[in-house]
Design an enzyme around this catalytic site. Structure first.
Site, PDB file in Angstrom:
ATOM      1  N   ASN A 175      50.139 100.344  58.237  1.00 40.24           N
ATOM      2  CA  ASN A 175      51.063  99.895  56.970  1.00 40.24           C
ATOM      3  C   ASN A 175      51.540  98.536  57.209  1.00 40.24           C
ATOM      4  O   ASN A 175      52.548  98.331  57.750  1.00 40.24           O
ATOM      5  CB  ASN A 175      52.442 100.953  57.194  1.00 40.24           C
ATOM      6  CG  ASN A 175      51.993 102.398  56.602  1.00 40.24           C
ATOM      7  OD1 ASN A 175      51.654 102.399  55.471  1.00 40.24           O
ATOM      8  ND2 ASN A 175      51.707 103.274  57.554  1.00 40.24           N
ATOM      9  N   GLU A 176      50.686  97.776  56.696  1.00 39.05           N
ATOM     10  CA  GLU A 176      51.209  96.224  56.892  1.00 39.05           C
ATOM     11  C   GLU A 176      52.521  95.787  56.012  1.00 39.05           C
ATOM     12  O   GLU A 176      52.860  96.249  55.224  1.00 39.05           O
ATOM     13  CB  GLU A 176      49.890  95.444  56.504  1.00 39.05           C
ATOM     14  CG  GLU A 176      48.704  95.727  57.332  1.00 39.05           C
ATOM     15  CD  GLU A 176      48.686  95.169  58.829  1.00 39.05           C
ATOM     16  OE1 GLU A 176      49.831  94.891  59.279  1.00 39.05           O
ATOM     17  OE2 GLU A 176      47.570  95.320  59.406  1.00 39.05           O
TER      18      GLU A 176
END
Ligand code: F6R
Length: 645
Positions: A175-176
């Site tokens: 989850n950037e």
């Protein structure tokens, strides 16, 4: 501090963060451990207790698992518990966080491979209970595949315990930055920094997949218990932002501040930027020993923009340091003491100044001519990190030896090696039995991610040896004093190295015994637990332990320089060696001899400058910091810490 920073108990007890004076800057519960081994053992213990409790109730235990370097020792410990203590995984169901996309299961970079290699192949988990996002699903089916992955977790009643690492972008799973609080399992584009960090394992950033499948933030948040682990200095800054910063999609891990059963397990380096560790005087009462006072005064200068001798009582009082004043007297006394301390670290005589009073110099005057042994983990760290000091030691007449600890062969690119192989082949040597032709063929036919043949590795090692000899000759060292140790731990042909072994330590002992140095210089990169620099340093520490009883060791001082990426903090420095503008240029030239490491080296990291630029920038900055503290204004400075072993 009133409480112990490092907790000794074996288990991890969740507590709400920010409730105590020491943690008032913190929004996530965290536990500090001495090192990753101890922290991993505690995490493994919590997992095993959960598995056993669930077994007693005849229930399945649903684990969310991560890959990467952070959880490796947890898996090792779980495997040990399975083998030695009979811990069974029959009731365990696992859901992995993520997988590169696209990615085949047989690829050694796949998370599928990683999990089987580190855990699943060694325990009795049922294959049908293992879930890892599938990197081979077609693009058309991917959306539905993600929905089904999410459903499968729901159907098992949700995750009981989720293990996490954290990326330098603040990602959890993949989850950037930009990920939504309510995101679920989906495909995502990897952030540039994530790709930079993955580049070494893929032998170059261009080989890193651009996408991944990842559980979402919401998927992770729904876990009943979350444990995030972070080890090493390069996680310190993102850990501070995550634990102390505001919740923001720019740092997705901050979403964990909303979860009320999350614990971060941190080693001392990863925790080192937290306010209570870095600037404890801002948090509560401190025990003002010498080390802490120095750190605080240097910090105060940087904060106020003043030099040491210009600090006044008010500066101390306004910045949480009134108790230091109360303990030690006036700012005037503190300032003078600190100024002298920093002043005495500066010397143009790193091997000691002959016939001079050495009471307040970093090195002894005697013996006037010293035997010096410089250890360089790779065949260029010597000139990058201490080229100026190296030059002075030679010029001042000391007997200087260089020992390159590893061959550095994997950092030579194929086109560089091909160039040398073709040059040699072009000379049409008839007596090489076709070796050069074979090397050229090996390089040209090499498959992506495959390991180099032994001959290619040998050629790459020789390229680096010849570059090193060119640099050491330039600095005036005879070839007899240049030693190539080729420590075996490094010789895997891949980025993953062997653990330190007896063979490595034996080689280190032998060279130290042969030279019987008065000074040893070594790369003091204490942070990265898996990197070559750290293992090379451990090899030295092990050797010193063995050799310590020998009488020549009483005369042997150890000086640590820092590798290419960082510098010591000013308050840590015991010896600062200034360089004139001419010496800066000479150092630059010495670095140039390492041509295979110029122009976009293989393991660049996220700093795209060449090594000489980084080295100069760092040495200029150190000099500038000394000047700002009110000391002399030099062009550049190299810095060392004396290590008492
Ligand atoms: C791995 C994962 C990532 C890593 C993170 C830290 O499954 O989801 O979020 O946990 O990139 O990686 P390491 O542990 O290698 O520093």
């Amino acid at each position: 501090m009133k409480t112990k920073l490092i907790e000794n108990s074996k288990s991890i007890r969740y507590e709400e963060a920010g409730k105590f004076e020491e943690t008032r800057f913190e929004k996530i519960h965290n536990v500090l451990v001495l090192n990753s081994k101890e922290g991993s053992a505690r995490v493994a213990k919590e997992i095993s207790e959960l598995i056993i409790n669930k077994q007693a109730k005849n229930q399945q235990c649903i684990l969310g698992l991560a890959t990467g370097s952070s959880p490796i020792k947890v898996y090792e410990e779980l495997v040990r518990m399975h083998k030695e203590e009979g811990l069974s995984f029959v009731n365990v169901v696992t859901f992995n966080l993520d997988e590169y996309y696209p990615m085949t299961k047989g690829n050694i970079q796949s998370y599928y491979y990683f999990m089987h290699e580190h855990l699943f192949n060694h325990v009795d988990i049922l294959p049908e209970n293992i879930h890892i996002p599938d990197g081979t699903v077609s693009i058309d089916e991917l959306h539905q595949y993600c929905i089904d992955y999410e459903k499968a977790i729901e159907e098992k009643g949700g995750i009981d315990l989720q293990l996490l690492g954290i990326g330098r972008t603040g990602h959890i799973g993949f989850n950037e930055p930009g990920s939504h609080f309510n995101s679920e399992t989906r495909s995502i584009i990897l952030d540039y920094i994530t790709k930079v960090d993955a580049a070494p394992s893929f032998l170059g950033i261009d080989n890193v997949p651009k996408k991944a499948i990842t559980m979402g933030i919401r998927t992770v948040r729904k876990a009943k218990r979350i444990i995030l682990m972070a080890w090493g200095q390069n996680k310190a800054s993102i850990i501070k932002k995550t634990i102390e910063g505001d919740i923001s999609s720019k740092v997705p891990a901050t979403y964990l501040q909303h979860h009320n059963n999350t614990t971060f397990i941190l080693d001392v380096e990863a925790a080192s930027d937290l306010t209570r560790i870095n600037t404890p005087w801002l948090v509560g009462p401190c025990v003002w020993d010498e080390k802490l006072s120095s750190k605080a005064i240097i910090w105060l200068c940087q904060k106020t923009g003043k030099s040491i001798l210009k600090l006044i009582d008010e500066d101390y009082n306004d910045n949480g340091m009134s108790s230091l004043l109360a303990d030690k007297g006036s700012s005037y006394d503190l300032n003078i003491k600190m100024f002298n301390k920093v002043q005495h670290t500066i010397t143009g005589w790193p091997g000691g100044k002959p016939n001079a009073d050495d009471t307040s110099r970093p090195e002894r005057a005697n013996p006037a001519i010293k035997r010096v042994l410089i250890f360089s983990p790779h065949p260029d760290d010597d000139v990058i990190s201490m080229g100026g000091t190296f030059d002075r030691l030679v010029e001042q007449g000391h007997e200087v030896h260089i020992a390159y600890q590893t061959s550095g062969n994997i950092a030579v690119s194929n086109h560089e090696a091909l160039k040398f192989a073709e040059v040699t082949k072009g000379m049409r040597c008839n007596n090489d039995n076709g070796l050069m032709k074979k090397i050229v063929d090996d390089i040209k036919s090499k498959k992506e991610n495959a390991i180099d043949s032994l001959d290619v590795r040998k050629l790459k090692g020789i390229i680096r040896q010849c570059e090193s000899l060119a640099a050491t000759r330039y600095l005036g060292v005879s070839d007899d004093n240049v030693h190539f140790l080729n420590l075996p731990f490094y010789e895997t042909g891949s980025i993953k190295k062997n653990p330190l072994g007896e063979g490595d330590v034996k080689i280190m002992c032998a060279i130290i015994e042969e030279i019987k140095p008065h000074q040893i210089y070594a790369a003091g990169d204490l942070a990265d637990p898996h990197g070559t620099h750290r293992v090379s340093l451990d090899a030295l520490f092990e050797a010193l332990k063995i050799l310590k009883p020998k009488s020549f060791m009483n005369d042997c001082w150890l000086w640590l320089y820092r590798g290419a990426w960082q510098e010591w903090d000013i308050n840590e420095i015991d010896m600062a060696v200034p360089m004139s503008p001419d010496q800066v240029l000479k150092k630059r030239k010495a670095i140039f001899f390492h041509q295979s490491q110029k122009d976009g080296v293989m393991f660049q990291g996220n700093d795209i400058r060449e090594f000489w630029m980084r080295a100069e920038d760092r040495n200029n900055k150190t000099a500038k910091k000394y000047k700002e503290l009110g000391l002399a204004d030099y062009a550049a400075m190299e810095a060392f810490v004396r290590w008492h072993y």
